[in-house]
Design a protein around this motif. Structure first.
Motif, PDB file in Angstrom:
ATOM      1  N   GLU A 100       0.838  -1.201   0.000  1.00  0.00           N
ATOM      2  CA  GLU A 100       0.000   0.000   0.000  1.00  0.00           C
ATOM      3  C   GLU A 100       0.873   1.251   0.000  1.00  0.00           C
ATOM      4  N   VAL A 101       1.903   1.220   0.838  1.00  0.00           N
ATOM      5  CA  VAL A 101       2.825   2.366   0.919  1.00  0.00           C
ATOM      6  C   VAL A 101       3.519   2.560  -0.418  1.00  0.00           C
ATOM      7  N   GLN A 102       3.888   1.430  -1.025  1.00  0.00           N
ATOM      8  CA  GLN A 102       4.580   1.509  -2.304  1.00  0.00           C
ATOM      9  C   GLN A 102       3.704   2.179  -3.353  1.00  0.00           C
TER      10      GLN A 102
ATOM     11  N   ILE B  11       6.902  10.337   2.734  1.00  0.00           N
ATOM     12  CA  ILE B  11       5.539  10.880   2.869  1.00  0.00           C
ATOM     13  C   ILE B  11       4.524   9.752   2.882  1.00  0.00           C
ATOM     14  N   ALA B  12       4.687   8.803   1.961  1.00  0.00           N
ATOM     15  CA  ALA B  12       3.725   7.698   1.874  1.00  0.00           C
ATOM     16  C   ALA B  12       3.703   6.900   3.168  1.00  0.00           C
ATOM     17  N   SER B  13       4.891   6.705   3.748  1.00  0.00           N
ATOM     18  CA  SER B  13       4.928   5.916   4.978  1.00  0.00           C
ATOM     19  C   SER B  13       4.195   6.642   6.096  1.00  0.00           C
ATOM     20  N   ILE B  14       4.299   7.968   6.142  1.00  0.00           N
ATOM     21  CA  ILE B  14       3.575   8.724   7.177  1.00  0.00           C
ATOM     22  C   ILE B  14       2.081   8.642   6.921  1.00  0.00           C
ATOM     23  N   LEU B  15       1.693   8.840   5.645  1.00  0.00           N
ATOM     24  CA  LEU B  15       0.262   8.872   5.339  1.00  0.00           C
ATOM     25  C   LEU B  15      -0.397   7.532   5.605  1.00  0.00           C
ATOM     26  N   CYS B  16       0.353   6.436   5.418  1.00  0.00           N
ATOM     27  CA  CYS B  16      -0.271   5.127   5.633  1.00  0.00           C
ATOM     28  C   CYS B  16      -0.098   4.649   7.056  1.00  0.00           C
ATOM     29  N   GLY B  17       0.514   5.470   7.867  1.00  0.00           N
ATOM     30  CA  GLY B  17       0.606   5.124   9.281  1.00  0.00           C
ATOM     31  C   GLY B  17       1.815   4.290   9.636  1.00  0.00           C
TER      32      GLY B  17
END
Lengths: 337, 188
Positions: free
Chosen positions: A262-264, A295-301
């Motif tokens: 998902e992060v990817q 950023i993606a890792s932060i947004l996906c928690g």
């Protein structure tokens, strides 16, 4: 006088225009011929042609037209019912590969001292065979060029193994190196340097780019030297390599950080938007990719620290900080810390 | 085309390099003895480096009698700089031809295209044969033109550098050409 010159110039420019149009037409023809090589059905134009081995016919799947009849079967004349039989009957050896200096085509005399009927060989002939074996091994690398080629290819193999690259990347790199040898570009340069540059070019060509730093780590040459050699080689060989896209780095960095798919996909999405808004001009692709992953890792928690991402990507934390701020600002992403 | 004219207005010559010669050999040790402000490290560089304050230039004086002047911001400055060096050398007692030939070897100019550029698209659009764009190594795109024979560095901000030209018109022609090509590709 001036008028004559003007007329001559006009004629010259027209001649050049005609030459250009002829060249373009020839190129189109060439492309056309190439397309025809991948056969299409003459009646319905479909590309789904099926080989019917029972009747030796090449049939169009759409309209049923027999395009080619009595085609020659290129397989072996024997049948084998298990692996051992196949090994016994098969006449071919390993596939040809460019990663060995003799292209995998040279042979060795078997260590078993038996003739083709299975009988042991007399002791006199045994000594002869031993000498033949030794000479066969020596002849394999015949002259200095081959010796250098063998050394370079072993370097390529070592570096590719250290980086964990797949077979096709190795083959591509070997081909690039051989082309460089043919064009005599190795003179005045270190063999390791050209090998590293060939590997870098191959990684880019196969869409699995490795940064110059990564190749510099496994090679005996400095990153600067590899970059310089790569620019020279790509210019001389006419390798048209487009600049690496940050998206190509995302899968590798994400798996290095143990991030979910998902992060990817989120990171890829961010990068797509960024390239549309032209935020990636003049920025190193690894930096942008790392920032997008952050950023993606932060947004996906599933957060990763800037330091972790920087380490995996081989860049500094400052770069990530600058890039992610730019991305967040331009793409209106709210970073909740 | 107004875009091309706007960009041409922003052309600023940053550096001019000129070479000349006095035609006879020079004894560099003599030169540094009498010429104050001159640097001469034999091992590091085989020429004397003489820096003038106005115009702010550096002249490299070699034992063969050849002189190179760099750092000038315009063509007159480079002529002035060289004339000053000649006067200094004349004062020492070295004879200099009446009209020494000054050849301009390189002019570096900067310009601004005014808009943000998408270097990736430009690299593909202008053709990868004359383009060097390695964002991992250098943030600028290197475009080598054959006529005028100059090298242009294009940056993402829209600023560009033209170098390698021997006349100021080369820089103008290059800027015009790049505006034309980028406009044609719709990338400006």
């Amino acid at each position: 006088m001036q008028e004559i010159e003007k007329v001559k110039e006009v004629e010259k420019s027209e001649r050049e225009k005609i030459k250009e149009s002829i060249k373009q037409r020839k190129e189109k023809q060439k492309l056309g011929a190439f397309e025809k090589a991948t056969v299409e059905c003459p009646e319905c134009g479909s590309h789904t042609l099926v080989h019917d081995y029972e009747r030796a016919e090449l049939v169009c799947n759409e309209c049923g037209l027999v395009v080619d009849a009595d085609f020659i079967d290129q397989g072996p004349e024997w049948r084998a019912f298990d692996h051992d039989q196949r090994m016994k009957r098969s006449r071919v050896g390993a596939p040809m590969t460019y990663t060995i200096h003799d292209k995998g085509l040279s042979t060795m005399i078997d260590w078993r001292n038996r003739d083709s009927y299975g009988k042991s060989i007399s002791s006199k002939s045994r000594a002869q065979l031993y000498r033949l074996r030794k000479w066969q091994r020596r002849i394999r690398v015949s002259n200095a060029t081959e010796r250098n080629l063998a050394f370079a290819l072993s370097e390529l193999d070592r570096m590719a193994s250290a980086l964990g690259l797949s077979r096709n990347v190795r083959e591509t790199a070997a081909v690039v190196y051989r082309k460089a040898v043919e064009k005599n570009l190795i003179r005045g340069r270190s063999i390791e340097g050209v090998a590293a540059a060939a590997l870098y070019a191959a990684c880019r060509q196969c869409n699995v780019p490795r940064t110059l730093d990564e190749i510099g780590e496994v090679s005996r040459v400095s990153r600067k030297e590899i970059g310089r050699t790569y620019r020279f080689i790509s210019r001389e060989l006419g390798l048209k390599l487009i600049p690496t896209s940050p998206i190509d780095y995302v899968p590798r960095f994400c798996s290095g950080l143990n991030l979910r798919g998902e992060v990817q996909s989120k990171a890829v999405e961010i990068l797509r938007q960024a390239s549309e808004k032209e935020l990636t001009s003049g920025r190193g692709p690894t930096g942008v990719a790392a920032a997008a992953i952050y950023i993606a890792s932060i947004l996906c928690g599933d957060r990763r620290t800037q330091r972790e991402v920087a380490e995996v990507a081989g860049i500094t934390e400052v770069t990530i900080r600058n890039r992610y701020k730019e991305l967040a600002e331009e793409l209106d992403i709210e970073i909740i810390l | 085309m107004t875009k091309s004219e706007e960009s041409k207005k922003t052309i600023k010559i940053e550096n001019v390099v000129a070479s000349t010669g006095i035609g006879a050999k020079l004894d560099l040790n003599e030169v540094i003895r009498i010429l104050d402000g001159a640097d001469y490290n034999k091992e590091r560089f085989p020429g004397v480096v003489y820096r003038t304050a106005s115009p702010k230039t550096a002249a490299l004086i070699f034992g063969s009698g050849k002189i190179v002047c760099t750092g000038a911001k315009s063509i007159e400055d480079v002529s002035n700089g060289l004339t000053k060096v000649f006067e200094k050398l004349k004062a020492i007692g070295i004879d200099i031809p009446k009209k020494p030939e000054i050849t301009i070897q390189n002019i570096v100019a900067s310009a601004d295209l005014g808009t943000v550029l998408n270097l990736n698209a430009i690299a593909i659009g202008l053709g990868l044969e004359n383009i060097e764009y390695e964002p991992e190594q250098f943030p600028g795109l290197v475009y080598r033109l054959s006529n005028p024979k100059v090298v242009m560095l294009l940056f993402g901000s829209g600023k560009l550098v033209v170098t390698g030209g021997k006349r100021p018109e080369d820089a103008e022609a290059a800027v015009e050409k790049i505006v034309e090509e980028l406009d044609g590709l719709g990338l400006l």
